[in-house]
Write an enzyme that holds these catalytic residues in place. Sequence first.
Site, PDB file in Angstrom:
ATOM      1  N   TYR A 205      -1.991  -1.146  10.790  1.00  0.00           N
ATOM      2  CA  TYR A 205      -2.497  -2.086   9.726  1.00  0.00           C
ATOM      3  C   TYR A 205      -1.259  -1.629   8.457  1.00  0.00           C
ATOM      4  CZ  TYR A 205      -3.611  -1.799   4.266  1.00  0.00           C
ATOM      5  OH  TYR A 205      -3.725  -1.649   3.252  1.00  0.00           O
TER       6      TYR A 205
ATOM      7  N   LYS B 246       1.817  -3.598   5.944  1.00  0.00           N
ATOM      8  CA  LYS B 246       2.333  -3.355   5.055  1.00  0.00           C
ATOM      9  C   LYS B 246       3.679  -3.469   4.925  1.00  0.00           C
ATOM     10  CE  LYS B 246      -1.408  -5.070   3.312  1.00  0.00           C
ATOM     11  NZ  LYS B 246      -1.218  -5.962   2.809  1.00  0.00           N
TER      12      LYS B 246
ATOM     13  N   SER C  42       0.776  -1.340  -0.251  1.00  0.00           N
ATOM     14  CA  SER C  42       0.014  -0.420  -0.338  1.00  0.00           C
ATOM     15  C   SER C  42       0.875   0.823  -0.061  1.00  0.00           C
ATOM     16  CB  SER C  42      -1.042  -0.046   1.266  1.00  0.00           C
ATOM     17  OG  SER C  42      -1.182   1.289   1.705  1.00  0.00           O
TER      18      SER C  42
END
Length: 337
Positions: free
Chosen positions: A150, A154, A125
């Site tokens: 989150y 990544k 992302s």
Amino acid sequence: MKRILVTGGLGFIGSHTVVELQNEGFEVVIIDDLSNSKIEVLDNIEKITGIKPDFYQLDLRSKQNVQHFFNENTIDGIIHFAAFKAVGESVQKPLDYYENNIGSLVYLLQEMRDRNIDNFIFSSSCTVYGQADELPITENAPIKPAASPYGNTKQIGEEIIKDSCTAHNMNAISLRYFNPIGAHDSIKIGELPLGVPQNLIPYVTQTAAGIREQLSIFGDDYETPDGTAVRDYIHVVDLAKAHISALQRLLDKKNKQNFEFFNVGTGKGSSVLEIVNSFEKVTNQKLNYKIVARRAGDVTAAYADTTIANQELHWKTEKSLDDALLSAWKWQESQKG
Ligand code: UDP
């Protein structure tokens, strides 16, 4: 025929990628635990391509499950989408996010190592860049401390993959997505948010459909031309096709390093108000909205420099923002009872 494992293959980006893989002649096997997807998507993929992918309903947090799957299947490459993705929820439940997003990744990579499976594509992302110092954002922009668990999954995920590639002679590509929106032209697959949507476009379409009363625009005091935050919205079908290009690069052994990463966006930034105006124009809908305070954790502006992705992946976006917004609206309309 190459057999590709797509984890999270019934989700939003996963399902569109499965369709493109099948269109390109790949055989697909999907693993999905249905935690944030519906089994009907499998039939809808078949309605589009005429081919029902193999499907395993399986939780990748169990190492045994993962081992069992690879005992039964011969795999030529993996596209790994399966992960939790709600930024706000990740702040509330960090351990769930680390367990699912990191645990599953490690188990998959261990099986790849032990069975000499190569060719791994990772869903990353643009959140890894945080608020970048320079726009558009190139792949050389520094990785900023993650603003949420989150985002951290990544960043850590990319590091785990990089180390594994170095140690075990595997090859992987991480695709750093900007903001995927829209639906397949057939309107048979699209985004299916559970509960109240957190992302802008599903909130917009649900507001226009009367499911939500009013869209809240989070902040109009950003340092942007109209004060609202700027993002790079990419049609999900264009994004799906980037995965095929990345996979083909690995299968053809055209990659220049064991571990590579590319920005996948359009290169064009749009503000929230521009999105609202474009949506109203292409759909002839009037959108009820109000300006509210900024949302915690949001950056001012993020859009991609896609030069490297365009060159190296031989890929470019083909669809416009209007195409994406119209397809998102048609998809919303198709969801009526
Ligand atoms: N946004 C908004 N109202 C909403 C949802 C999102 O104004 O109900 C804004 C959000 O602040 C951001 C942009 O829309 O500037 C895109 O947000 P989204 O959650 O879709 O993606 P993000 O860029 O945060 O991953």
